[in-house]
Motif scaffolding. Structure first.
Motif, short mmCIF file in Angstrom:
data_model
loop_
_atom_site.label_atom_id
_atom_site.label_comp_id
_atom_site.label_asym_id
_atom_site.label_seq_id
_atom_site.Cartn_x
_atom_site.Cartn_y
_atom_site.Cartn_z
N LEU A 276 43.80 75.21 39.75
CA LEU A 276 42.89 74.08 39.90
C LEU A 276 43.60 72.87 40.51
CD1 LEU A 276 40.88 74.22 36.54
CD2 LEU A 276 40.04 74.76 38.82
N ALA A 277 44.85 72.63 40.06
CA ALA A 277 45.59 71.48 40.58
C ALA A 277 45.93 71.67 42.05
CB ALA A 277 46.86 71.28 39.76
N GLU A 278 46.29 72.91 42.46
CA GLU A 278 46.62 73.17 43.85
C GLU A 278 45.40 73.02 44.75
OE1 GLU A 278 48.33 77.01 43.88
OE2 GLU A 278 50.29 76.36 43.10
N GLN A 279 44.22 73.30 44.25
CA GLN A 279 43.00 73.16 45.04
C GLN A 279 42.47 71.73 45.03
OE1 GLN A 279 40.25 76.00 43.43
NE2 GLN A 279 41.38 77.78 44.20
N GLY A 280 43.13 70.84 44.32
CA GLY A 280 42.70 69.45 44.29
C GLY A 280 41.60 69.16 43.28
N SER A 281 41.30 70.11 42.38
CA SER A 281 40.27 69.92 41.37
C SER A 281 40.90 69.46 40.05
CB SER A 281 39.49 71.23 41.14
OG SER A 281 38.90 71.67 42.35
N ILE A 282 40.15 68.69 39.32
CA ILE A 282 40.61 68.19 38.02
C ILE A 282 39.77 68.84 36.94
CG2 ILE A 282 40.97 66.17 36.56
CD1 ILE A 282 42.80 66.30 38.99
N PRO A 283 40.38 69.57 35.99
CA PRO A 283 39.59 70.19 34.92
C PRO A 283 39.02 69.14 33.97
CG PRO A 283 41.92 70.42 34.47
CD PRO A 283 41.82 69.82 35.84
N ARG A 284 38.06 69.55 33.20
CA ARG A 284 37.51 68.66 32.19
C ARG A 284 38.54 68.40 31.09
NH1 ARG A 284 32.05 67.83 32.35
NH2 ARG A 284 30.90 69.07 33.91
N GLU A 285 38.35 67.28 30.40
CA GLU A 285 39.30 66.91 29.35
C GLU A 285 39.33 67.97 28.25
OE1 GLU A 285 40.15 63.18 26.25
OE2 GLU A 285 38.30 63.28 27.45
N TYR A 286 38.16 68.53 27.92
CA TYR A 286 38.09 69.54 26.86
C TYR A 286 38.87 70.79 27.26
CZ TYR A 286 36.12 72.55 23.27
OH TYR A 286 35.97 73.41 22.21
#
Length: 336
Positions: A276-286
């Motif tokens: 997710l980090a490599e694709q530029g996406s930020i996961p939800r806090e949960y």
């Protein structure tokens, strides 16, 4: 093992009859398995006659005595009716004595296997389940209770016994431990059937039993939640599993490593965050907190780089600030 069995049959002390060898899990299990074979069988079941097959004549039934025993709740039928009650009681007492002696005097540490063998001895020799329940409760406090341990009997018989315990006026009503055993058995038995319809039915029955447990005022513990969460995750009921996790936290029950391992595998969860980090996406806090807690509980928090954690946490905080800015604007537009 022969010396131990001789001391058990002759009702002698283990200290005076047996030297203190190095006990293993296999030898302790063999001793516990031998007790029912020597002391719990009826004389009609021991030995075999040569030549043609011959059965001993059936014992004449005393219907009057059976009537009184039924009213007292001590009626025993079937092969167990022909057992020697004194030998059975001796076997139970010596089994518990050996289980305690081999740990306190010989330095042996019991595990799930020896706990299960001892549970089998109590299940085969006890006319009532009180002695077995007390033993299982002690083992659960020590963390030695597993699903194979509690499934020492037949699932259908256990379900029937549970239904009898729920009847009004029953002398031994069910408690949290009883419901936990059945919920865990429903989840495990459902997965073993291999039929999708049967699996859905068993998981539904486990959730239904959990709701009955809450309705009657019982407070589930971490073992109850883990059993049901694991069953829901294995049947792809992730939403229900997350609801149970939230309810678990609200009731003050602390999740452990088993709880988080039911949701995700540690290495796969770490790879998911990196992707997710490599694709530029930020996961939800949960999601981020769930993965981090799972890695910490399993002792593999080093798999997450500090730089990656900082980047994800900053991204989550930025998203929260953006949402907080947009919310007042939307409220102002709705008022206008």
């Amino acid at each position: 093992m022969d010396q131990v069995m001789a001391a058990i049959i002759r009702n002698r002390s283990f200290e005076a009859s047996i030297p203190q060898p190095i006990w293993t899990v296999e030898t302790v299990s063999q001793v516990l398995r031998s007790i029912p074979r020597f002391l719990f069988q009826s004389p009609r079941s021991i030995g075999r006659q040569n030549g043609f097959r011959h059965r001993t004549p059936l014992k004449q039934r005393n219907l009057k005595q059976e009537f009184y025993n039924t009213r007292k709740g001590v009626l025993i039928l079937g092969p167990a009716a022909h057992r020697d009650a004194q030998k059975v009681q001796l076997g139970l007492e010596k089994a518990l004595e050996f289980f305690h002696w081999v740990e306190t005097r010989c330095g042996f540490t019991h595990n799930e296997l020896t706990c299960r063998e001892m549970s089998l001895v109590l299940a085969k020799g006890s006319c009532n389940s009180k002695l077995l329940w007390e033993f299982l409760k002690r083992m659960s406090r020590r963390g030695l209770l597993t699903t194979p341990t509690v499934k020492v009997g037949n699932f259908k018989k256990a379900k029937f016994l549970m239904e009898q315990m729920e009847l009004p006026g029953f002398r031994c009503p069910p408690d949290v431990f009883t419901y936990t055993i059945l919920i865990s058995s429903y989840c495990r038995y459902g997965m073993e059937t291999g039929c999708r319809k049967a699996i859905r039915r068993r998981i539904w029955e486990a959730n239904h039993l959990f709701r009955i447990m809450l309705f009657k005022g019982f407070v589930p513990d971490v073992v109850t939640y883990n059993s049901l969460i694991n069953g829901c995750c294995k049947t792809n009921r992730i939403k229900r599993a997350l609801e149970l996790l939230d309810d678990m936290v609200k009731r003050g029950v602390v999740p452990n490593r088993i709880t988080y391992n039911s949701f995700i595998r540690v290495v796969e969860a770490r790879d998911l965050l990196v992707e997710l980090a490599e694709q530029g996406s930020i996961p939800r806090e949960y999601t981020y907190k769930l993965v981090r807690d799972a890695l910490e509980s399993s002792g593999k928090i080093d798999l997450l780089d500090e730089e990656l954690c900082t980047r994800l946490e900053d991204g989550i905080k930025g998203r929260i600030r953006q949402v907080m800015k947009v919310k007042p604007l939307l409220q102002h537009q709705s008022v206008s």
